[in-house]
Design a protein around this motif. Structure first.
Motif, short mmCIF file in Angstrom:
data_model
loop_
_atom_site.label_atom_id
_atom_site.label_comp_id
_atom_site.label_asym_id
_atom_site.label_seq_id
_atom_site.Cartn_x
_atom_site.Cartn_y
_atom_site.Cartn_z
N LEU A 194 0.03 -22.70 71.46
CA LEU A 194 -0.22 -23.55 70.29
C LEU A 194 -0.44 -25.00 70.72
N VAL A 195 0.37 -25.49 71.65
CA VAL A 195 0.21 -26.87 72.13
C VAL A 195 -1.18 -27.07 72.73
N ASP A 196 -1.61 -26.12 73.56
CA ASP A 196 -2.92 -26.23 74.21
C ASP A 196 -4.06 -26.08 73.20
N GLN A 197 -3.98 -25.07 72.36
CA GLN A 197 -5.10 -24.77 71.45
C GLN A 197 -5.31 -25.85 70.41
N TYR A 198 -4.21 -26.43 69.93
CA TYR A 198 -4.32 -27.40 68.84
C TYR A 198 -4.04 -28.84 69.30
N ASN A 199 -3.99 -29.04 70.61
CA ASN A 199 -3.81 -30.39 71.17
C ASN A 199 -2.62 -31.11 70.55
N ALA A 237 -1.91 -28.08 62.39
CA ALA A 237 -2.81 -26.99 62.76
C ALA A 237 -2.97 -26.00 61.61
N PHE A 238 -1.86 -25.68 60.95
CA PHE A 238 -1.88 -24.78 59.80
C PHE A 238 -2.74 -25.37 58.68
N GLU A 239 -2.58 -26.65 58.42
CA GLU A 239 -3.37 -27.29 57.36
C GLU A 239 -4.85 -27.33 57.73
N SER A 240 -5.16 -27.45 59.01
CA SER A 240 -6.56 -27.46 59.43
C SER A 240 -7.25 -26.13 59.17
N LEU A 241 -6.46 -25.08 59.02
CA LEU A 241 -6.99 -23.74 58.72
C LEU A 241 -6.96 -23.43 57.23
N GLY A 242 -6.66 -24.42 56.40
CA GLY A 242 -6.64 -24.24 54.95
C GLY A 242 -5.29 -24.00 54.34
N GLY A 243 -4.25 -23.98 55.15
CA GLY A 243 -2.91 -23.78 54.62
C GLY A 243 -2.42 -25.00 53.87
N VAL A 244 -1.46 -24.79 52.96
CA VAL A 244 -0.91 -25.87 52.14
C VAL A 244 0.61 -25.85 52.27
N ILE A 245 1.18 -27.04 52.47
CA ILE A 245 2.63 -27.21 52.58
C ILE A 245 3.09 -28.12 51.45
N ALA A 261 11.10 -10.91 75.45
CA ALA A 261 12.10 -11.94 75.70
C ALA A 261 11.52 -13.26 76.20
N PHE A 262 10.33 -13.22 76.76
CA PHE A 262 9.73 -14.42 77.35
C PHE A 262 8.46 -14.84 76.62
N GLU A 263 8.20 -14.22 75.49
CA GLU A 263 6.95 -14.47 74.77
C GLU A 263 6.99 -15.76 73.96
N GLY A 264 8.17 -16.13 73.47
CA GLY A 264 8.26 -17.32 72.63
C GLY A 264 7.77 -18.57 73.33
N GLY A 265 8.14 -18.75 74.59
CA GLY A 265 7.67 -19.90 75.35
C GLY A 265 6.17 -19.88 75.55
N GLN A 266 5.61 -18.68 75.75
CA GLN A 266 4.15 -18.55 75.89
C GLN A 266 3.44 -18.94 74.59
N ILE A 267 4.04 -18.57 73.45
CA ILE A 267 3.45 -18.93 72.17
C ILE A 267 3.45 -20.44 71.99
N ILE A 268 4.56 -21.09 72.34
CA ILE A 268 4.63 -22.55 72.23
C ILE A 268 3.52 -23.20 73.05
N ARG A 269 3.36 -22.77 74.28
CA ARG A 269 2.34 -23.37 75.14
C ARG A 269 0.94 -23.08 74.63
N LEU A 318 -0.39 -16.36 60.54
CA LEU A 318 -1.04 -15.69 59.40
C LEU A 318 -2.34 -16.38 59.01
N ALA A 319 -2.34 -17.71 59.02
CA ALA A 319 -3.57 -18.44 58.69
C ALA A 319 -4.66 -18.15 59.72
N GLU A 320 -4.27 -17.99 60.97
CA GLU A 320 -5.26 -17.64 62.00
C GLU A 320 -5.90 -16.29 61.73
N GLN A 321 -5.20 -15.43 61.00
CA GLN A 321 -5.72 -14.11 60.64
C GLN A 321 -6.46 -14.11 59.31
N GLY A 322 -6.62 -15.29 58.70
CA GLY A 322 -7.41 -15.40 57.49
C GLY A 322 -6.64 -15.27 56.18
#
Length: 427
Positions: A112-117, A195-203, A102-110, A48-52
């Motif tokens: 996020l790992v790649d994009q946000y180091n 990564a979420f916090e880098s986009l302005g999110g707050v936890i 069914a196989f998308e979750g693993g792609q999402i993990i990879r 959601l943060a990636e979508q602004g």
């Protein structure tokens, strides 16, 4: 008052980020409030943060405190009930659409790992290890099923070839999923939080939600503050407690136990897992294991129903580990812990809406690592107005356990006993 702490796990001891986020102490507004900072919550918040969107996350304890920071750390595709079960019980259309995801979750993990180091010791390759000939036939059927739905990175392992991957005489073969893998789960969710916090999110940590007040704008209350939001995502899963009673009735927390050995030398590591794959066996009450980034064996299993805390985790898991790897006799166990996952009656995830603006996803039934990351993307799309995939999940029936709280544990335990007996007999 001291800040809440993680369980005494290997993951907590080796976490990259041990900083504490302050609790919510005032009244704020946001586009979306996410309840729970595990994989479902952080995947949702980050997408959601990636979508602004302006997103706030409320966590009752610490980021990744629950199953997301305690699990076996394995990328295992599909759902606890596979695509053929879904097709048979809910129709070809539903099976086809869920097969596409069914196989998308693993792609999402990879991604996020790649994009946000994200530094989480991510490695490729997972094995389903067959303990008998029936299970090996089932793995052949799984390979054909997954290939029919477009997943082709699979290889059958014979009794001989599995020895090239697992240094144990326990298995009659298996299925190698080259797109599977393993990682440090707490460091993954902490990396997603950063990564979420880098986009302005707050936890906000140590911020247990006490009430969700429905309305055109929802108000989410904690003991010391509140969030007024257009949308709410409930992502507490097995650690939600009684916050939303109608969700509690639909699922049951179950415990799984994990141990971690002292660091093994390189020769020991090569003997146990020569290709550094992760492994789960094909039993109903399954064992799972892998090497950590610093060369320890992480071994888990031992399901308990109703989230009971076992007195001695080592006494449950070490005998299983030694059955698989008798060469580890005498190796020291440095860490032992338990964690809860959420089981549904049909062993399929539960997605839904409460009112018009409160969304939830829960009950991955042991397949939460990948399914929760998919859930975050699906929930994000639904809030954006693209709810077709969300509605596929939400259309699955969500049955309460028969007999309510009093009988759901014994009923489920009886079923587990039956399937465990089948596994032992190889039938």
């Amino acid at each position: 008052m001291a800040a809440p702490s993680h369980t005494t796990s290997y993951y907590a001891a080796s976490a990259n980020d041990k900083a504490f986020r302050a609790p919510l102490t005032n009244h704020i507004t946001a586009d979306i409030c996410v309840i729970g900072a595990g994989f479902t919550g952080m995947s949702s918040a980050l997408h959601l943060a990636e979508q602004g969107f302006k997103v706030v996350v409320l966590e009752a304890s610490r980021i990744g405190f629950g199953a997301s920071g305690r699990n076996g750390g394995q990328i295992v595709h599909s759902y606890s009930r596979d695509i053929d079960f879904i097709e048979k019980h809910y129709g070809q259309d539903t099976g086809r659409e869920m097969g596409k995801m069914a196989f998308e979750g693993g792609q999402i993990i990879r991604r996020l790992v790649d994009q946000y180091n994200i530094d989480c010791d991510l490695k490729d390759g997972g094995i389903f290890a067959a303990c008998n000939s029936r299970q090996l036939r089932e793995m052949e059927e799984k390979k054909a099923l997954w290939e029919a739905h477009g997943h082709t990175q699979l290889e059958m392992l014979t009794p001989d070839s599995i020895r090239d991957h697992v240094g144990s005489s326990r298995y009659e073969g298996g299925l190698l999923d080259k797109s599977g893998g393993h990682f440090h789960p707490l460091n993954l969710v902490l990396g997603e939080a950063a990564a979420f916090e880098s986009l302005g999110g707050v936890i906000y940590e140590d911020s247990a939600v006490t009430q969700v007040q429905e309305g055109d704008k929802a108000v989410i209350h904690t003991a010391t503050g509140s969030v007024t939001a257009d949308f709410v995502i409930v992502a507490g899963n097995a650690y939600l407690g009684g916050l939303i009673p109608k969700l509690e009735q639909k699922a049951m927390p179950c415990g799984t136990q994990v141990i971690t050995t002292e660091p093994l030398n390189e020769a020991q590591q090569r003997e146990l897992l020569p290709q550094d794959n992760c492994v789960e066996d094909c039993n109903y009450l399954l064992d799972y294991f892998r090497l950590s980034g610093d060369g320890r064996l992480i071994y888990g299993g031992g399901v308990t129903y109703g989230a009971r805390e076992p007195d001695k985790i080592e006494s449950l898991i070490v005998p299983n580990m030694l059955k698989t790897f008798p060469q580890l006799k005498g190796v020291k166990v440095d860490y032992a812990w338990t964690g809860n996952f959420l089981l549904t009656l049909m062993r399929l995830p539960q997605f839904g809406r409460i009112g018009k603006n409160i969304y939830y996803a829960q009950g991955y039934s042991g397949h939460g690592v990948t399914s929760s990351h998919l859930a975050g993307k699906v929930l994000c799309d639904a809030i954006k107005g693209q709810a077709e995939r969300f509605d596929i999940f939400a259309g699955l029936p969500q049955y309460p356990f028969p007999g309510g709280r009093a009988l759901r544990i014994p009923y489920t335990a009886m079923g587990a006993w039956y399937y465990n007996l089948r596994d032992k007999l190889g039938i």
